[in-house]
Design an enzyme around this catalytic site. Structure first.
Site, PDB file in Angstrom:
ATOM      1  N   GLU A  47       0.822  -1.205   0.000  1.00  0.00           N
ATOM      2  CA  GLU A  47       0.000   0.000   0.000  1.00  0.00           C
ATOM      3  C   GLU A  47       0.857   1.257   0.000  1.00  0.00           C
ATOM      4  O   GLU A  47       2.000   1.243   0.484  1.00  0.00           O
ATOM      5  CB  GLU A  47      -0.939   0.055   1.217  1.00  0.00           C
ATOM      6  CG  GLU A  47      -2.133  -0.861   1.150  1.00  0.00           C
ATOM      7  CD  GLU A  47      -1.945  -2.127   1.937  1.00  0.00           C
ATOM      8  OE1 GLU A  47      -2.659  -3.112   1.661  1.00  0.00           O
ATOM      9  OE2 GLU A  47      -1.067  -2.140   2.824  1.00  0.00           O
ATOM     10  N   THR A  48       0.285   2.332  -0.527  1.00  0.00           N
ATOM     11  CA  THR A  48       0.869   3.669  -0.481  1.00  0.00           C
ATOM     12  C   THR A  48      -0.226   4.618   0.013  1.00  0.00           C
ATOM     13  O   THR A  48      -1.387   4.499  -0.384  1.00  0.00           O
ATOM     14  CB  THR A  48       1.378   4.100  -1.865  1.00  0.00           C
ATOM     15  OG1 THR A  48       2.407   3.197  -2.284  1.00  0.00           O
ATOM     16  CG2 THR A  48       1.941   5.511  -1.833  1.00  0.00           C
TER      17      THR A  48
END
Length: 297
Positions: A47-48
């Site tokens: 994830e970012t």
């Protein structure tokens, strides 16, 4: 050309290059949806996270979380890591944050050391436990690439559950099954095709084995590009609520070890309580800063 500052941190660990990697953009104003998704794909992490001003000034921020292929309504380690980054940049910040996310309002409490330095955070799942369909043990075993005999069903069948994020197939396995597991992409695709209404077109597998209040776990989500995840807060919280529901108590706490098989050991501290609206859970842990830089678009 536009430049956007980012920080990467390792979440749910006290050692650099352990835990789950995360990229955080502390000020994502000016980025389009497409650019956020492209940056998440470029970082190629599970994830970012992108931080934006809140729509309600009583809240801290609007937080958007993208995996490699789509935006997520909620996830655990991106909230812990984002709060850690914001707290380290403003050590005078309040002890707790309120993040606006698609799954609802997410509360994150900072953890500090004896000198008051931010060292981690705990995130509360935005919704109570939601228990979905059960899937056959053979499906979970096929996805994990292990014999069906390694899936334990005495306490429960493989069960889909969530508390604000994507649903996870919670599956208890033997220690040998946990160690031997290797995701089978074809099996995941067949499971989604064979159980469309139950999976809603998406499946991630969270396998675990218990030793009292200690849990060892692994999470596979190859349909979103995450072959294996080093630490999955949004699986730890429904697991905590689900275990409390199975045990029939009013509250409980578990230490969850994940990522060891990947060489990125993680420690997640999960707890759950039975409240009037259902089973509510939270998960916390430490963080370590790794990189700083700019994305130029």
């Amino acid at each position: 050309m536009r430049a956007f500052r980012f920080v990467t941190v390792d979440v749910f660990t006290e050692q650099r290059f352990g835990g789950n990697q995360l990229a955080v953009f502390p000020d994502a104003r000016g980025l389009s949806d497409a650019e956020m998704q492209a940056l998440a794909a470029e970082f190629n992490l599970s994830e970012t996270t992108f931080v934006l001003p809140p729509s309600d000034p009583h809240n801290t921020a609007r937080v958007r979380i993208f995996n490699r292929v789509a935006e997520m309504p909620f996830a655990g380690h991106p909230n812990v890591g984002a709060a850690y980054v914001l707290g380290r940049e403003d050590e005078e910040a309040h002890r707790a944050y309120r993040f606006e996310e698609p799954a609802g309002l997410v509360e994150v409490a900072l953890e500090r050391d004896a000198e008051g330095r931010v060292i981690g955070a705990e995130v509360a799942a935005p919704q109570p436990l939601r228990v979905g369909a059960e899937l056959p043990a053979r499906i979970a075993a096929a996805c994990a690439g292990i014999p069906e005999a390694e899936v334990l069903t005495l306490r429960h069948a493989p069960t889909l559950a969530s508390d604000g994020g994507n649903h996870r197939l919670l599956t208890e396995v033997t220690p040998a099954g946990l160690a031997a597991a290797a995701p089978d992409l074809g099996a995941f695709r067949r499971a989604v095709a064979d159980f469309p209404s139950e999976t809603r077109g998406f499946l991630s597998l969270y396998i675990y084995c218990r030793d009292g209040a200690k849990v060892r776990a692994r999470m596979f989500s190859p349909l979103t590009g995450t072959w294996e995840d080093a630490a999955t807060g949004s699986a730890a919280t429904p697991l905590a609520g689900f275990l409390l529901r199975l045990g029939g108590g009013s509250e409980g706490a578990w230490e969850i070890i994940q990522g060891a098989e990947m060489g990125r050991p993680s420690l997640l501290l999960a707890r759950a309580r039975r409240l009037a609206d259902g089973y509510r859970a939270a998960v916390g842990g430490r963080c370590v800063p790794v990189l700083r830089g700019e994305a130029v678009l």
